[in-house]
Enzyme design. Structure first.
Site, PDB file in Angstrom:
ATOM      1  N   GLY A 208       1.100  -1.435   0.100  1.00 52.24           N
ATOM      2  CA  GLY A 208      -0.001   0.108   0.032  1.00 52.24           C
ATOM      3  C   GLY A 208       0.760   1.206   0.085  1.00 52.24           C
ATOM      4  O   GLY A 208       1.729   1.567   0.891  1.00 52.24           O
TER       5      GLY A 208
ATOM      6  N   PHE B 200      -0.918   6.850   2.748  1.00 46.75           N
ATOM      7  CA  PHE B 200      -0.299   7.621   3.786  1.00 46.75           C
ATOM      8  C   PHE B 200       0.513   6.778   4.788  1.00 46.75           C
ATOM      9  O   PHE B 200       1.747   7.168   5.183  1.00 46.75           O
ATOM     10  CB  PHE B 200      -1.358   8.586   4.812  1.00 46.75           C
ATOM     11  CG  PHE B 200      -1.936   9.569   4.260  1.00 46.75           C
ATOM     12  CD1 PHE B 200      -1.197  10.607   3.942  1.00 46.75           C
ATOM     13  CD2 PHE B 200      -2.980   9.540   3.963  1.00 46.75           C
ATOM     14  CE1 PHE B 200      -1.764  11.704   3.266  1.00 46.75           C
ATOM     15  CE2 PHE B 200      -3.778  10.790   3.254  1.00 46.75           C
ATOM     16  CZ  PHE B 200      -3.226  11.699   2.900  1.00 46.75           C
TER      17      PHE B 200
ATOM     18  N   GLU C 194     -17.907  18.491   3.231  1.00 46.55           N
ATOM     19  CA  GLU C 194     -17.292  19.151   2.168  1.00 46.55           C
ATOM     20  C   GLU C 194     -17.682  18.869   0.700  1.00 46.55           C
ATOM     21  O   GLU C 194     -17.672  19.846  -0.002  1.00 46.55           O
ATOM     22  CB  GLU C 194     -15.590  18.644   2.453  1.00 46.55           C
ATOM     23  CG  GLU C 194     -14.887  18.946   3.669  1.00 46.55           C
ATOM     24  CD  GLU C 194     -13.582  18.567   3.910  1.00 46.55           C
ATOM     25  OE1 GLU C 194     -12.734  19.476   4.332  1.00 46.55           O
ATOM     26  OE2 GLU C 194     -12.915  17.456   3.477  1.00 46.55           O
TER      27      GLU C 194
ATOM     28  N   ASP D  60      -5.916   2.501   8.238  1.00 49.89           N
ATOM     29  CA  ASP D  60      -7.323   2.405   8.523  1.00 49.89           C
ATOM     30  C   ASP D  60      -7.434   0.875   8.670  1.00 49.89           C
ATOM     31  O   ASP D  60      -8.554   0.404   9.142  1.00 49.89           O
ATOM     32  CB  ASP D  60      -7.912   2.508   7.223  1.00 49.89           C
ATOM     33  CG  ASP D  60      -8.082   4.273   7.152  1.00 49.89           C
ATOM     34  OD1 ASP D  60      -7.566   4.927   8.150  1.00 49.89           O
ATOM     35  OD2 ASP D  60      -8.786   4.671   6.103  1.00 49.89           O
TER      36      ASP D  60
ATOM     37  N   GLN E  71      -3.428  11.079   9.802  1.00 43.72           N
ATOM     38  CA  GLN E  71      -2.238  11.251  10.861  1.00 43.72           C
ATOM     39  C   GLN E  71      -2.123   9.864  11.408  1.00 43.72           C
ATOM     40  O   GLN E  71      -0.837   9.554  11.918  1.00 43.72           O
ATOM     41  CB  GLN E  71      -2.737  12.292  11.919  1.00 43.72           C
ATOM     42  CG  GLN E  71      -2.330  13.692  11.620  1.00 43.72           C
ATOM     43  CD  GLN E  71      -0.651  13.783  11.411  1.00 43.72           C
ATOM     44  OE1 GLN E  71       0.126  13.163  12.129  1.00 43.72           O
ATOM     45  NE2 GLN E  71      -0.305  14.403  10.416  1.00 43.72           N
TER      46      GLN E  71
END
Lengths: 437, 437
Positions: free
Chosen positions: B23, B26, B183, B312, B328
């Site tokens: 992966g 992040f 958003e 996640d 984060q």
């Protein structure tokens, strides 16, 4: 449905006859804008929602620019033109007798004047079976497909262990040595030698083999021979293998045959021929060999003075030479058709169209270009600066100009290609997902 | 295939054990970078060639940014990290006993350490049949699909003559009132009210109905109630219809049922649930209810101290609360796994992971945001400025930062959305191409 459509927000319908324009490319858009303020109502029909600046499409294909940097929503271009509206639809057929256009979704719309600016598609010179192996560059989707194939080829080469197959993944053949082929080859060479440098561990992208094939005896055959020679020299200096006077006899999954000699290459790009849009056939007017409509001197149809054909779809000779299929000819043609319509409303007779050649440009690499201007041939850095400014000038949209300039400036300094995104389904040839054995 | 792979250009293979990272989000990218200079060889595997900055994906969906502005080729990020290589491949299965990973193309690769950072996919809470009608936002392709649907809906409304159907085309339902939903709703409202103004002739885009549905009793339920109230107020001021405490009971081609009450809308977007990547299942470790892997305090698997799960996909509690599925947490987790591996090579014992909450942000509209910072809750313009700088700071790539800032500046001044390109195949629901009757 009536030619007079309901007007926006209940305001009275715009006065005057209904001008329908088919196609939102250079010709169609120029015609629509030239009708701003005229006592007509304009409907511009396109199956895409954007005007595309095709001269920079090769930069989308080679990951220098984003798709939307060279496209502008047609609605936005015509936003402030009160007498114009935009219809997102695909044209099915044109009935010039009843003055109606039918769309593929079943709708239809009448017109008083029709400007057909449907452009050209790529032609595989009678070998449509080559298309899956050798994509060409006409739409945003084409450019993203080419980008995907090129980037995937480097990924596949990195993983491949058989040296012969690895070499075939690192071989790129571009068929056609006109401006698109030359710009594509130069840009690909730049990318392989600079942008990808140091990113792979099992291949050296700079050793990619980029071959440009042209059937005639020189690249840029429509330019003066001196500029062709300069372009060739520049390309060779960038590591492009330029092969002129060679014709492609077959293309398959693994490579091409060039006059009987085989070249293994997993990526073949087509920049060779164009063919007029099939929409021309439904006009009932005589066509030339490549499907273009033979128009009268004022760009109208022989039997229908209310129907005009402009741009790549129109076949016209001037001073014994065909008017070339370039953006300038389409823009001038679109404006001419609009002015004939405006003149007709004021009772003025139609004047013949005269194409004014403003010159031709081709970028070869970073800070290298050739320019065939009316009274001047130039090459090198000065030609490249002219190329940059002409392209920025003709690009539609303030945002596009800012973003393209920003990206060119960044790329000039860093040699980077920012838009290196592999998106969408895997490449149709997709061998990179096969077992490695 | 051996864990030790052939090195580039014949140089000796990098020393030390082989760390495989699954992966390039992040978590995976943070882990790879944190191993720079360590005596290991790193292989980062991703089925896409780019790292994606997901927090700005909604801006690609609403035509504010280009896809490649928020993505960076993983190869480029790791270009100068000599001990790292990148493999474009899709993981099929993980065999933790034999320490090998099999790819869907049949290849396999061994490892000494494994960091699984495969992230999450969207979840339709047991109603996978809703997916075709309510796309969600996880990948670039998703974002481009949403963009296409939204733009096509306005085009369809412009052409539609039946007022009820026209209204349904101009109704947009967003399911889920978390940061993404908020958003998305705010950005859609901005687009309808400003960017599209004046471009249509038969609809007023500003009259589009944008409905935000949240099952809990407030939007942004993970933020302090005061900020939720502010977000709601701002959304309502922008014309968004905010519906809290309502659950979706069905979604179909024409709209949604909200606790039995029907709402006709041709465009429904899903921003509600996430589900862990199915890769977790092949680890053989216990999973929580949503499919996330229950890791030990140092993020390793209970039986396999050489296998780490970060981001996640990892389920972890801290101070009685679950560690949230935010960027984060993934970045910090990736760095932690890397530091445990580095420490282990030097004989240091593994330390437990501690998530440091740096706060949460959500942009609501132009110059409006809410910020839940460790010792401070702010909203309005100051929060929006923080939002802008945090997003620019964490965006990867100099070029991306320059281009995103340029586009935000252009958009702030002009209200325009530049990336309004309808590309790809027609929307799957595609009624806009049906006959108009």
């Amino acid at each position: 449905m009536d030619a007079a459509r309901p007007a926006p927000n209940g305001s009275p319908p715009p006065p005057g006859p209904h001008v329908m324009i088919l196609g939102g490319g250079f010709g169609g858009l120029a015609a629509a804008r030239a009708l701003d303020g005229a006592p007509v109502s304009v409907t511009l029909v396109d199956r895409r929602n954007h005007h595309l600046f095709q001269p920079l499409l090769y930069q989308v294909a080679t990951a220098s620019l984003n798709a939307s940097d060279i496209a502008e929503p047609i609605r936005k271009v015509l936003q402030r033109q009160d007498n114009a509206e935009v219809l997102l639809a695909e044209v099915g057929a044109i009935d010039v007798e009843h003055r109606t256009v039918t769309f593929t979704d079943g709708g239809e719309l009448g017109y008083d004047y029709l400007i057909v600016a449907a452009g050209a598609a790529h032609s595989y010179v009678g070998h449509d079976e080559w298309e899956p192996y050798a994509p060409s560059l006409k739409s945003i989707e084409d450019a993203l497909d080419v980008r995907r194939r090129v980037l995937v080829a480097f990924e596949a080469a990195e993983r491949e262990e058989d040296p012969a197959v690895k070499a075939a993944w690192l071989a790129f053949v571009i068929v056609g040595g006109g401006p698109t082929g030359v710009e594509l080859a130069g840009s690909l060479a730049e990318m392989a030698r600079h942008a990808l440098r140091g990113e792979f561990r099992h291949i050296d992208p700079a050793r990619a083999r980029i071959v440009l094939v042209e059937g005639l005896d020189r690249v840029l055959p429509t330019f003066p021979p001196k500029l062709s020679a300069r372009a060739r020299k520049d390309l060779v200096a960038m590591g492009v293998d330029v092969r002129t006077g060679l014709r492609v006899s077959s293309i398959d999954d693994n490579g091409v045959d060039l006059d009987g000699s085989r070249m293994e290459a997993r990526t073949v790009l087509w920049a060779a021929g164009v063919r007029a849009s099939p929409i021309g056939e439904s006009l009932g007017a005589p066509l030339d060999r490549t499907g273009r409509v033979l128009v009268r001197p004022d760009l109208s149809l022989p039997e229908h003075p209310e129907v005009f054909v402009v741009g790549d779809l129109a076949a016209m000779e001037q001073d014994g030479k065909p008017v070339p299929g370039v953006a300038q000819a389409a823009i001038q043609g679109g404006r001419h058709a609009a002015s004939v319509i405006r003149g007709g409303l004021e009772g003025r007779p139609a004047e013949p169209f005269r194409y004014r050649d403003k010159g031709m440009l081709a970028a070869i690499g970073r800070a290298e270009a050739v320019a065939d201007l009316p009274h001047l041939d130039i090459s090198g850095f000065v030609a490249w600066v002219i190329w940059v400014f002409v392209h920025i000038y003709f690009l539609i949209g303030f945002r596009n100009r800012v973003l393209v300039m920003t990206q060119w400036a960044l790329a000039f300094v860093t040699h980077d290609r920012g838009a290196r995104l592999i998106t969408g389904p895997p490449a149709t040839r997709g061998r990179w997902t096969e077992p490695r054995h």
